[in-house]
Design a protein around this motif. Structure first.
Motif, PDB file in Angstrom:
ATOM      1  N   LEU A  48      -7.248   4.442  -0.954  1.00 33.26           N
ATOM      2  CA  LEU A  48      -6.344   4.060   0.127  1.00 33.26           C
ATOM      3  C   LEU A  48      -4.950   4.632  -0.100  1.00 33.26           C
ATOM      4  O   LEU A  48      -4.331   5.158   0.832  1.00 33.26           O
ATOM      5  CB  LEU A  48      -6.278   2.534   0.244  1.00 33.26           C
ATOM      6  CG  LEU A  48      -5.305   1.970   1.282  1.00 33.26           C
ATOM      7  CD1 LEU A  48      -5.583   2.563   2.668  1.00 33.26           C
ATOM      8  CD2 LEU A  48      -5.395   0.457   1.332  1.00 33.26           C
ATOM      9  N   ASN A  49      -4.454   4.570  -1.324  1.00 34.24           N
ATOM     10  CA  ASN A  49      -3.143   5.142  -1.622  1.00 34.24           C
ATOM     11  C   ASN A  49      -3.143   6.650  -1.393  1.00 34.24           C
ATOM     12  O   ASN A  49      -2.164   7.221  -0.880  1.00 34.24           O
ATOM     13  CB  ASN A  49      -2.744   4.839  -3.068  1.00 34.24           C
ATOM     14  CG  ASN A  49      -2.639   3.348  -3.361  1.00 34.24           C
ATOM     15  OD1 ASN A  49      -3.428   2.812  -4.124  1.00 34.24           O
ATOM     16  ND2 ASN A  49      -1.679   2.682  -2.748  1.00 34.24           N
ATOM     17  N   ALA A  50      -4.263   7.290  -1.741  1.00 35.81           N
ATOM     18  CA  ALA A  50      -4.376   8.742  -1.537  1.00 35.81           C
ATOM     19  C   ALA A  50      -4.393   9.071  -0.050  1.00 35.81           C
ATOM     20  O   ALA A  50      -3.776  10.047   0.389  1.00 35.81           O
ATOM     21  CB  ALA A  50      -5.636   9.271  -2.217  1.00 35.81           C
ATOM     22  N   LEU A  51      -5.093   8.269   0.747  1.00 40.19           N
ATOM     23  CA  LEU A  51      -5.158   8.509   2.189  1.00 40.19           C
ATOM     24  C   LEU A  51      -3.782   8.372   2.833  1.00 40.19           C
ATOM     25  O   LEU A  51      -3.410   9.161   3.704  1.00 40.19           O
ATOM     26  CB  LEU A  51      -6.139   7.528   2.843  1.00 40.19           C
ATOM     27  CG  LEU A  51      -7.615   7.703   2.495  1.00 40.19           C
ATOM     28  CD1 LEU A  51      -8.438   6.609   3.170  1.00 40.19           C
ATOM     29  CD2 LEU A  51      -8.116   9.079   2.914  1.00 40.19           C
ATOM     30  N   LEU A  52      -3.036   7.360   2.410  1.00 34.08           N
ATOM     31  CA  LEU A  52      -1.694   7.177   2.966  1.00 34.08           C
ATOM     32  C   LEU A  52      -0.780   8.338   2.595  1.00 34.08           C
ATOM     33  O   LEU A  52       0.124   8.691   3.349  1.00 34.08           O
ATOM     34  CB  LEU A  52      -1.101   5.852   2.472  1.00 34.08           C
ATOM     35  CG  LEU A  52      -1.805   4.583   2.975  1.00 34.08           C
ATOM     36  CD1 LEU A  52      -1.206   3.346   2.314  1.00 34.08           C
ATOM     37  CD2 LEU A  52      -1.704   4.473   4.490  1.00 34.08           C
TER      38      LEU A  52
ATOM     39  N   TYR B  90      -2.325  11.190   4.979  1.00 30.75           N
ATOM     40  CA  TYR B  90      -2.229  10.892   6.406  1.00 30.75           C
ATOM     41  C   TYR B  90      -1.210   9.764   6.628  1.00 30.75           C
ATOM     42  O   TYR B  90      -1.588   8.587   6.794  1.00 30.75           O
ATOM     43  CB  TYR B  90      -3.591  10.472   6.955  1.00 30.75           C
ATOM     44  CG  TYR B  90      -4.715  11.433   6.643  1.00 30.75           C
ATOM     45  CD1 TYR B  90      -4.701  12.741   7.139  1.00 30.75           C
ATOM     46  CD2 TYR B  90      -5.794  11.051   5.845  1.00 30.75           C
ATOM     47  CE1 TYR B  90      -5.715  13.632   6.857  1.00 30.75           C
ATOM     48  CE2 TYR B  90      -6.816  11.938   5.556  1.00 30.75           C
ATOM     49  CZ  TYR B  90      -6.778  13.227   6.061  1.00 30.75           C
ATOM     50  OH  TYR B  90      -7.801  14.105   5.769  1.00 30.75           O
ATOM     51  N   PRO B  91       0.066  10.080   6.632  1.00 24.91           N
ATOM     52  CA  PRO B  91       1.104   9.038   6.755  1.00 24.91           C
ATOM     53  C   PRO B  91       1.011   8.232   8.049  1.00 24.91           C
ATOM     54  O   PRO B  91       1.505   7.113   8.119  1.00 24.91           O
ATOM     55  CB  PRO B  91       2.411   9.834   6.691  1.00 24.91           C
ATOM     56  CG  PRO B  91       2.043  11.245   7.005  1.00 24.91           C
ATOM     57  CD  PRO B  91       0.653  11.426   6.493  1.00 24.91           C
TER      58      PRO B  91
ATOM     59  N   HIS C 202       0.853  -1.178   0.000  1.00 22.87           N
ATOM     60  CA  HIS C 202       0.000   0.000   0.000  1.00 22.87           C
ATOM     61  C   HIS C 202       0.896   1.237   0.000  1.00 22.87           C
ATOM     62  O   HIS C 202       1.259   1.763   1.041  1.00 22.87           O
ATOM     63  CB  HIS C 202      -0.912   0.026   1.228  1.00 22.87           C
ATOM     64  CG  HIS C 202      -1.829  -1.169   1.321  1.00 22.87           C
ATOM     65  ND1 HIS C 202      -2.366  -1.780   0.214  1.00 22.87           N
ATOM     66  CD2 HIS C 202      -2.301  -1.856   2.383  1.00 22.87           C
ATOM     67  CE1 HIS C 202      -3.139  -2.782   0.594  1.00 22.87           C
ATOM     68  NE2 HIS C 202      -3.112  -2.854   1.903  1.00 22.87           N
ATOM     69  N   GLY C 203       1.247   1.714  -1.157  1.00 25.67           N
ATOM     70  CA  GLY C 203       2.132   2.862  -1.243  1.00 25.67           C
ATOM     71  C   GLY C 203       1.378   4.171  -1.137  1.00 25.67           C
ATOM     72  O   GLY C 203       0.248   4.313  -1.610  1.00 25.67           O
ATOM     73  N   ALA C 204       2.009   5.153  -0.486  1.00 27.63           N
ATOM     74  CA  ALA C 204       1.429   6.495  -0.422  1.00 27.63           C
ATOM     75  C   ALA C 204       1.570   7.153  -1.784  1.00 27.63           C
ATOM     76  O   ALA C 204       2.632   7.114  -2.401  1.00 27.63           O
ATOM     77  CB  ALA C 204       2.137   7.303   0.651  1.00 27.63           C
ATOM     78  N   GLU C 205       0.501   7.783  -2.249  1.00 31.57           N
ATOM     79  CA  GLU C 205       0.525   8.461  -3.545  1.00 31.57           C
ATOM     80  C   GLU C 205      -0.088   9.849  -3.411  1.00 31.57           C
ATOM     81  O   GLU C 205      -1.050  10.043  -2.664  1.00 31.57           O
ATOM     82  CB  GLU C 205      -0.260   7.655  -4.585  1.00 31.57           C
ATOM     83  CG  GLU C 205       0.328   6.276  -4.872  1.00 31.57           C
ATOM     84  CD  GLU C 205      -0.472   5.519  -5.925  1.00 31.57           C
ATOM     85  OE1 GLU C 205      -0.837   6.143  -6.952  1.00 31.57           O
ATOM     86  OE2 GLU C 205      -0.746   4.326  -5.716  1.00 31.57           O
ATOM     87  N   PRO C 206       0.474  10.826  -4.137  1.00 31.39           N
ATOM     88  CA  PRO C 206      -0.037  12.207  -4.053  1.00 31.39           C
ATOM     89  C   PRO C 206      -1.279  12.417  -4.906  1.00 31.39           C
ATOM     90  O   PRO C 206      -1.313  13.254  -5.809  1.00 31.39           O
ATOM     91  CB  PRO C 206       1.152  13.029  -4.564  1.00 31.39           C
ATOM     92  CG  PRO C 206       1.804  12.130  -5.575  1.00 31.39           C
ATOM     93  CD  PRO C 206       1.666  10.727  -5.004  1.00 31.39           C
ATOM     94  N   ILE C 207      -2.322  11.667  -4.594  1.00 35.00           N
ATOM     95  CA  ILE C 207      -3.581  11.788  -5.335  1.00 35.00           C
ATOM     96  C   ILE C 207      -4.438  12.849  -4.656  1.00 35.00           C
ATOM     97  O   ILE C 207      -4.717  12.752  -3.462  1.00 35.00           O
ATOM     98  CB  ILE C 207      -4.322  10.437  -5.350  1.00 35.00           C
ATOM     99  CG1 ILE C 207      -3.462   9.355  -6.014  1.00 35.00           C
ATOM    100  CG2 ILE C 207      -5.670  10.562  -6.059  1.00 35.00           C
ATOM    101  CD1 ILE C 207      -4.032   7.956  -5.895  1.00 35.00           C
TER     102      ILE C 207
END
Length: 300
Positions: free
Chosen positions: A111-115, A118-119, A72-77
């Motif tokens: 989910l990627n956008a949330l990560l 909100y890290p 589940h990678g964080a993405e700047p969406i």
């Protein structure tokens, strides 16, 4: 190291998968079933099937593998935030955004956008950090997400207890009569197509309530409240009574006016999990749906 949980059943004649999901609301029922099938959830020291009926006093051992957070990678969406506090956020989801990674959609999800925003969610771990309910990929509108594991568990419980009020704007083919009605019909997997849902005798309880907002030539605009959260519930229920959702190719037909299903999460009401304050939000129709609606002829 896997996390181990031991529970003593306080219920009788309850399915193992349902019991475990209720005790670990941050984990999806599908994931619970995977753990059961893999032998990570045992009853009185023995493996069991998801449908196994547990009894009061049974010992349930749950071994949760390390969170696959690397997947589940964080993405700047970019996200449209309607409301935000330390525990949760309410977003206005655009159409085309999948809620969480799944086969065929490994990234580019909510989910990627949330990560990315909100890290701290990554640190909390969990199967689907922040996610407490979902909207279909092509459904737009309001969703509430959690910013901590504690808030996720509390909000998930509100959904389970049916304390959350969810209301949608839906356009269907045909003239719906009477103007108000309740649809109570169990929903399960389609017997001939596992990718679809259907009204079935052995499905799970499902209840929807509708009210006509306006009639158009060939269409009806409805406000629909759902009391349960079954997969594709609104689309399946309305198609079952002869009024398929406009633009819904799965349960209805393709539409030149609407490139996606006309379903919009319009109102969402729930309780702030920490303060107990009642919260309610409204989202107006998405621009693509408004544009298609403007081309219809309203009836007096």
């Amino acid at each position: 190291m896997p996390e181990k949980i031991t529970l003593i059943s306080d219920a009788s004649e309850v399915r193992l998968d349902k019991f475990a999901t209720g005790k670990i609301p941050a984990m999806s029922r599908a994931r619970i079933r995977e753990l059961i099938d893999g032998g990570s959830i045992k009853v009185n020291g023995k493996t069991a099937k998801p449908s196994h009926l547990i009894k009061a006093g049974d010992q349930i051992e749950i071994e949760i593998p390390p969170s696959p957070s690397g997947n589940h990678g964080a993405e700047p969406i970019p996200l449209t935030i309607i409301y935000e506090d330390a525990d949760l956020a309410v977003i206005d989801k655009p159409p085309g955004l999948t809620t969480h990674p799944a086969p065929g959609h490994p990234d580019g999800t909510l989910l990627n956008a949330l990560l990315g925003r909100y890290p701290e969610l990554q640190e909390d771990g969990g199967d689907r950090p922040g996610i407490v309910h979902r909207l279909d990929k092509e459904t737009s509108g309001l969703m509430v997400v959690a910013r901590s594991r504690q808030a996720q568990a509390a909000l998930s419980q509100q959904f389970k207890d049916r304390q959350v009020i969810k209301t949608y704007l839906v356009l269907v083919k045909g003239k719906v009569e009477p103007e108000r009605g309740i649809i109570e019909a169990a929903i399960g997997r389609h017997p001939g197509n596992r990718k679809k849902m259907a009204v079935t005798e052995d499905g799970r309880e499902a209840k929807s309530q509708y009210q006509v907002i306006r009639y158009y030539r060939g269409y009806t605009l409805l406000e629909v409240r759902i009391f349960t959260g079954r997969t594709h519930q609104i689309r399946v229920h309305l198609a079952a009574i002869g009024f398929p959702v406009a633009g819904d190719e799965t349960y209805g037909m393709k539409s030149e006016l609407f490139p996606r299903q006309f379903v919009h999460s319009h109102r969402l009401s729930f309780t702030q999990p920490k303060t107990g304050t009642a919260l309610s939000f409204t989202s107006e129709l998405a621009p693509d749906l408004t544009a298609g609606l403007a081309k219809l002829t309203p009836l007096p």
